[in-house]
Design a protein around this motif. Structure first.
Motif, PDB file in Angstrom:
ATOM      1  N   SER A  47       0.849  -1.185   0.000  1.00 25.89           N
ATOM      2  CA  SER A  47       0.000   0.000   0.000  1.00 25.89           C
ATOM      3  C   SER A  47       0.884   1.234   0.000  1.00 25.89           C
ATOM      4  CB  SER A  47      -0.904   0.012   1.228  1.00 25.89           C
ATOM      5  OG  SER A  47      -0.125   0.112   2.412  1.00 25.89           O
ATOM      6  N   LYS A  48       0.263   2.383  -0.204  1.00 21.27           N
ATOM      7  CA  LYS A  48       1.037   3.627  -0.198  1.00 21.27           C
ATOM      8  C   LYS A  48       1.701   3.862   1.149  1.00 21.27           C
ATOM      9  CE  LYS A  48      -1.214   6.363  -3.799  1.00 21.27           C
ATOM     10  NZ  LYS A  48      -1.873   7.650  -4.115  1.00 21.27           N
ATOM     11  N   THR A  94       5.475   0.218  -8.565  1.00 21.17           N
ATOM     12  CA  THR A  94       4.571   0.543  -7.461  1.00 21.17           C
ATOM     13  C   THR A  94       3.893   1.894  -7.676  1.00 21.17           C
ATOM     14  OG1 THR A  94       6.432   1.483  -6.205  1.00 21.17           O
ATOM     15  CG2 THR A  94       5.882  -0.833  -5.815  1.00 21.17           C
ATOM     16  N   GLN A  95       4.638   2.873  -8.201  1.00 24.23           N
ATOM     17  CA  GLN A  95       4.039   4.180  -8.435  1.00 24.23           C
ATOM     18  C   GLN A  95       2.982   4.118  -9.533  1.00 24.23           C
ATOM     19  OE1 GLN A  95       4.807   6.750  -6.300  1.00 24.23           O
ATOM     20  NE2 GLN A  95       5.927   5.054  -5.355  1.00 24.23           N
ATOM     21  N   PHE A  98      -0.185   2.530  -8.020  1.00 28.49           N
ATOM     22  CA  PHE A  98      -0.912   3.429  -7.127  1.00 28.49           C
ATOM     23  C   PHE A  98      -1.765   4.433  -7.914  1.00 28.49           C
ATOM     24  CE2 PHE A  98       2.584   2.823  -3.740  1.00 28.49           C
ATOM     25  CZ  PHE A  98       1.966   1.664  -3.322  1.00 28.49           C
ATOM     26  N   THR A 101      -5.755   3.600 -10.690  1.00 25.81           N
ATOM     27  CA  THR A 101      -7.030   3.262 -10.051  1.00 25.81           C
ATOM     28  C   THR A 101      -8.105   3.032 -11.112  1.00 25.81           C
ATOM     29  OG1 THR A 101      -7.468   5.625  -9.863  1.00 25.81           O
ATOM     30  CG2 THR A 101      -6.488   4.546  -7.957  1.00 25.81           C
TER      31      THR A 101
END
Length: 348
Positions: A47-48, A94-95, A98, A101
């Motif tokens: 998660s962030k 990962t970025q 995120f 969405t």
């Protein structure tokens, strides 16, 4: 962190631009893309907040700084691809996830891997086109490597030293002192790595010195003397050439002794640097009551001092031995060369 990732991508592109084979570049880019897509499941579980905590962890950032410094030490290997691109690609993945969405995560991961597969060879080709001379690319690569190391060291030290200002102090001086404090902390990891490197080099020096000692006990002279004596006897007797051989022997001997001289001087300096840098967090831990943190930093203090002194002792011991040995061999070589020239003159 984004700046560090960008510098790593540019650094990898420069390294790939120095490879002559386009197929090797494509193969490495494909390996990075496959590794990125293989890490998709791991990236989906993060998660962030977890990534933010990971990036704020001082231990993790110090490990990143160590990896950057080790990667810089492998700079001389022409075909070394630079493995920092793999964690940088994982950070990019990962970025992207995120921000994706409402989008299929597997498709986003595949597009990220494809983008890396196309980006790395494209950057390499761009650098090869913009800088046709390989020497220019190597110089720029060295600058980028230094920038990557400094960025990693800054991440591992500066963000964890909060600016605590006192109202009765000059704000400018507080900024200067905090900057100096951050720079000093940045130097701790390179200092420890250099201590370890020079300690390993001192052990190798001890082994090589023992081998030279064994050769002198067996033959009565060093292998360097035997090589230059053979070189002297391999040419026609000439006084100028004999002086040239003696000068070359002296330069070669000085080059061999220079390592011992360097260890003698740098060992205590690096040990003192590590001691002084580690004393600061130890005193902070003492003032805040963090006894375990203070004990750890005091271990670093004493270890840096001891390792630096051991390096200096090895350097001083080998320097004294080798200086005496080479002084004897130089005198012997000068005497043999004079006899060789005089004997030829008498025969003539």
């Amino acid at each position: 962190m984004s700046v560090l990732v960008l510098l790593v991508v540019l650094q990898s592109g420069l390294r790939l631009s120095q490879w002559r084979s386009h197929w090797l570049r494509m193969a490495f880019a494909l390996a990075v893309a496959c590794a990125t897509y293989a890490a998709l499941d791991t990236a989906l579980t993060l998660s962030k907040l977890q990534v933010a905590a990971w990036l704020a962890d001082k231990t993790v950032l110090q490990d990143v700084a160590v990896l950057c410094l080790i990667d810089a030490l492998l700079l001389r290997w022409r075909l070394y691809p630079g493995l920092l691109i793999v964690p940088a690609a994982f950070f990019l993945l990962t970025q992207v996830l995120f921000r994706a969405t409402g989008f299929d995560f597997h498709l986003a991961g595949a597009l990220t891997a494809l983008a890396l597969f196309l980006l790395l060879p494209a950057v390499a080709q761009l650098f090869a086109w913009a800088l046709p001379r390989r020497a220019d690319r190597r110089a720029l690569h060295l600058l980028l490597t230094v920038a990557v190391c400094l960025s990693a060291l800054a991440l591992s030290s500066l963000p964890h030293q909060p600016l605590v200002f006192q109202t009765h102090q000059n704000i400018i001086m507080q900024y200067i002192s905090q900057t100096l404090f951050g720079i000093a902390n940045m130097l701790l990891i390179p200092d420890i790595l250099l201590l370890l490197l020079f300690f390993a080099r001192s052990l190798v020096l001890m082994v090589s010195t023992y081998r030279q000692y064994a050769a002198r006990r067996r033959d009565g002279y060093s292998t360097l003397y035997a090589r230059y004596r053979s070189q002297l006897y391999g040419q026609a007797p000439d006084e100028a050439y004999a002086d040239f051989v003696a000068t070359q022997f002296e330069a070669e001997a000085a080059k061999d002794v220079n390592l011992s001289r360097l260890l003698t001087k740098l060992g205590p300096v690096l040990g003192l640097i590590g001691t002084l840098i580690s004393m600061s967090p130890a005193l902070v831990g003492l003032s805040t009551g963090d006894i375990s943190g203070m004990a750890y930093n005091m271990q670093v203090v004493f270890s840096a001092t001891v390792v630096g002194l051991v390096i200096s002792v090895v350097g001083l011991f080998t320097q004294q031995l080798k200086s005496r040995w080479y002084a004897k061999d130089l005198g012997r070589l000068d005497y043999v060369s004079r006899l060789y020239v005089e004997r030829h003159e008498k025969e003539a």
